[in-house]
Design an enzyme around this catalytic site. Structure first.
Site, PDB file in Angstrom:
ATOM      1  N   LYS A 207       0.838  -1.207   0.000  1.00 49.62           N
ATOM      2  CA  LYS A 207       0.000   0.000   0.000  1.00 49.62           C
ATOM      3  C   LYS A 207       0.872   1.255   0.000  1.00 49.62           C
ATOM      4  CE  LYS A 207      -3.868  -1.854   2.732  1.00 49.62           C
ATOM      5  NZ  LYS A 207      -4.963  -1.621   1.779  1.00 49.62           N
TER       6      LYS A 207
ATOM      7  N   ARG B 143     -10.500 -11.417   1.868  1.00 53.83           N
ATOM      8  CA  ARG B 143     -11.375 -12.447   1.306  1.00 53.83           C
ATOM      9  C   ARG B 143     -10.733 -13.824   1.377  1.00 53.83           C
ATOM     10  NH1 ARG B 143     -11.681  -9.193  -4.214  1.00 53.83           N
ATOM     11  NH2 ARG B 143     -11.113  -7.559  -2.735  1.00 53.83           N
TER      12      ARG B 143
HETATM   13  N1  BES Z   1      -8.127  -3.748   4.545  1.00 59.68           N
HETATM   14  C1  BES Z   1      -8.283  -3.308   3.211  1.00 59.68           C
HETATM   15  C2  BES Z   1      -9.566  -2.497   2.998  1.00 59.68           C
HETATM   16  C3  BES Z   1      -9.651  -1.190   3.730  1.00 59.68           C
HETATM   17  C4  BES Z   1      -9.331  -0.009   3.098  1.00 59.68           C
HETATM   18  C5  BES Z   1     -10.112  -1.136   5.036  1.00 59.68           C
HETATM   19  C6  BES Z   1      -9.432   1.184   3.761  1.00 59.68           C
HETATM   20  C7  BES Z   1     -10.224   0.061   5.703  1.00 59.68           C
HETATM   21  C8  BES Z   1      -9.883   1.232   5.064  1.00 59.68           C
HETATM   22  C9  BES Z   1      -8.324  -4.512   2.266  1.00 59.68           C
HETATM   23  O1  BES Z   1      -7.568  -5.596   2.658  1.00 59.68           O
HETATM   24  C10 BES Z   1      -7.783  -4.057   0.959  1.00 59.68           C
HETATM   25  O2  BES Z   1      -6.634  -3.727   0.906  1.00 59.68           O
HETATM   26  N2  BES Z   1      -8.622  -4.059  -0.077  1.00 59.68           N
HETATM   27  C11 BES Z   1      -8.215  -3.640  -1.369  1.00 59.68           C
HETATM   28  C12 BES Z   1      -8.714  -4.645  -2.376  1.00 59.68           C
HETATM   29  C13 BES Z   1      -8.157  -4.470  -3.753  1.00 59.68           C
HETATM   30  C14 BES Z   1      -6.675  -4.765  -3.771  1.00 59.68           C
HETATM   31  C15 BES Z   1      -8.889  -5.392  -4.692  1.00 59.68           C
HETATM   32  C16 BES Z   1      -8.799  -2.263  -1.631  1.00 59.68           C
HETATM   33  O3  BES Z   1      -9.924  -2.008  -1.231  1.00 59.68           O
HETATM   34  O4  BES Z   1      -8.093  -1.447  -2.208  1.00 59.68           O
HETATM   35 MN    MN Z   2      -5.546  -5.442   2.017  1.00 55.08          MN
END
Ligand code: BES
Ligand code: MN
Ligand code: ZN
Length: 498
Positions: free
Chosen positions: A278, A352
């Site tokens: 990230k 997931r």
């Molecule tokens: N934990 C994150 C989602 C999240 C984002 C929670 C902001 C709280 C605040 C999750 O694991 C994630 O990174 N999701 C990705 C999925 C994508 C890579 C398909 C996302 O939402 O960007």
């Molecule tokens: Mn994630």
């Protein structure tokens, strides 16, 4: 916090402060200001004329030595328009009074209760609201020793004479139990990841379960691999911290064999994204990626005390998601516990993966109905912001039960669509499924991916990524973790286990 019920007259009690709420149209005589003596109402009438008292939502007007009352102060909290009033708002009003008064160094106040019957009885709302409002992020600051601790130690709840005291006392207990459990969850979510590793989360779950008489089991990496939880383990393999699978069971004597409700909570104690790392700007917020786990464990804590006649099993897969020489890589293929193969297109779509195996395991344990809570996608935040939780599921009857419970509990939940037409977005050419479905409809494809592992068992998914946390301090709640979902899921289980 002590919560004391009294039916004696409001005007004769001497407390540091008495608090009421009042509506916009006629603040001196509406809401619980209607229960004040006429002398006090006259005074409020003058304040209304001068424009100092409007009844605007969360407006706080503090009067010293109020006419007609023995208490030292009167606080009038604005409640907005009467048509918009709800139990949820009453919770927030009691919370606003709590935070306002304690910020002025007051430790004890009286709260005049409104209506004591119906879905959200006043006493439960007030108790819950006061507890939630009195909670603050645990401070690691070393420069605050000299500041006096601002907290409310006692709230006296005033009910009318002739009410069913036992019933109202029970409502207060419900409010207290839910409020305390929710604060316990908030505390876990606020905790930084170095102080809340999967192992520490498991220890806290064990301590909670044992102290409340719940059965608990914790499995480490060897057992997780032996169970063939290849999807869950693939996320954990990049971290030095061992993953933990936490299982908590509530099986009251005399409860029917079915249904068995499975509560699955995403427990990523830190989500860096893994190899698909990230951006740095808000990565620190990913210490909250175990909010689903905290919510489900808090709900177990609540039902251990409120005792619905119903079997409930919580399954919490806990891990970190980190990059390392051992971390999984984009393009890797994992075999889930269900046998379905998954192509990892983005290691940041890890939630997931854990949920997939946790759902399979919950079904194997005999759960007949599933609910999961997960900070699953940024996409749900784009859709619903920080205000509303996204609700997903194929089985409308089961989804409706959750939505009804949310309405009763005063939480903002909104159903999002699932549709077979989205399915091609997460098909893989090399495996059964891909772990991402592209940018558009991201919350839906993530939910549908998880739903593939429910295999026809009624399942409702709550995407709490947006609602787990508030970046702004509210009049009724500190900045930080919210403990979202605890009231709704409590309500669901109480409804089912009546
Ligand atoms: N934990 C994150 C989602 C999240 C984002 C929670 C902001 C709280 C605040 C999750 O694991 C994630 O990174 N999701 C990705 C999925 C994508 C890579 C398909 C996302 O939402 O960007
Ligand atoms: Mn994630
Ligand atoms: Zn995550």
């Amino acid at each position: 916090m002590e919560l004391e019920l009294r039916t004696e007259s409001v005007e004769k009690t001497t407390l540091p402060a008495l608090a009421v709420f009042a509506f916009k149209d006629d603040p001196p005589r509406s809401g619980t200001a209607a229960f004040l003596p006429s002398q006090t109402q006259e005074l409020l009438g003058q304040l209304k004329s001068s424009g100092e008292l409007t009844g605007k939502t969360f407006e706080c007007v503090l009067l010293h030595r109020p006419q007609g009352l023995a208490s030292e102060r009167l606080l009038v909290v604005g409640a907005g328009k009467q048509e918009k009033f709800s139990g949820a708002l009453e919770r927030q009003l009691a919370g606003a009074a709590t935070r306002f008064l304690r910020s002025r160094g007051i430790h004890e106040f009286g709260w005049v209760l409104g209506q004591t019957e119906g879905d959200a009885p006043s006493a439960q709302s007030a108790a819950e609201g006061a507890l939630l409002a009195d909670f603050d992020i645990e401070s690691y600051r070393t420069d605050t020793d000299k500041e006096p601790k601002r907290a409310i130690s006692r709230v006296v709840l005033f009910a009318r004479k002739g009410i069913d005291k036992k019933a109202v006392q029970e409502q207060i207990t419900r409010g207290r139990v839910i409020g305390e459990a929710r604060n316990w969850a908030r505390q876990l979510v606020n905790e930084p990841s170095n102080n809340l590793t999967p192992t520490i989360l498991a220890q806290k779950a064990e301590a909670m379960a044992t102290s409340h008489g719940l059965k608990v089991e914790v499995f480490g990496p060897k057992k997780i691999q032996a169970l063939k939880m290849g999807a869950f383990y693939s996320v954990a393999q990049g971290s030095e911290e061992p993953p933990q699978l936490i299982v908590v069971k509530y099986e009251p004597e005399g409860a029917p064999e079915t249904p068995v409700i499975g509560l699955i909570g995403k427990g990523v104690t830190f989500d860096s994204g893994g190899i698909s790392i990230k951006p740095a700007d808000s990565m620190h917020e990913m210490k909250t990626d175990m909010a689903g786990a905290a919510t489900m464990l808090a709900v177990m804590q609540v039902i251990a005390q409120l005792k619905p006649r119903l079997r409930v099993t919580a399954v919490v897969p806990a891990t970190e998601n980190l990059p390392s020489g051992k971390a999984q890589k984009p393009g890797d293929i994992q075999v889930s516990m269900s046998g379905k193969t998954i192509e990892i297109l983005n290691t940041d779509a890890e939630g997931r993966l854990l949920l997939a195996d946790a759902l399979t395991y919950a079904r194997q344990l005999g759960c007949t109905h599933l609910v999961d809570a997960a900070t699953l996608t940024g996409a749900v935040m784009v859709a619903l912001g920080h205000i509303t939780t996204g609700v997903f599921g194929w089985n409308q009857e089961w989804v409706d039960k959750v939505l009804d419970a949310a309405r009763q509990a005063g939480e903002k939940f909104w159903q999002m669509p699932l549709d077979d037409e989205y399915r091609p977005q997460y098909k893989s050419v090399i495996a059964d499924l891909a772990n991402t479905g592209g940018r558009y409809g991201g919350a839906i494809t993530a939910a549908m991916f998880v739903g593939e592992f429910a295999e026809g068992t009624p399942w409702t998914h709550l995407d709490i990524a947006g609602t787990r946390w508030t970046n702004k301090e509210k009049p009724y709640m500190a900045k930080g973790a919210t403990g979202v979902g605890v009231p709704t899921l409590t309500r669901l289980l109480m409804n089912l286990g009546k």
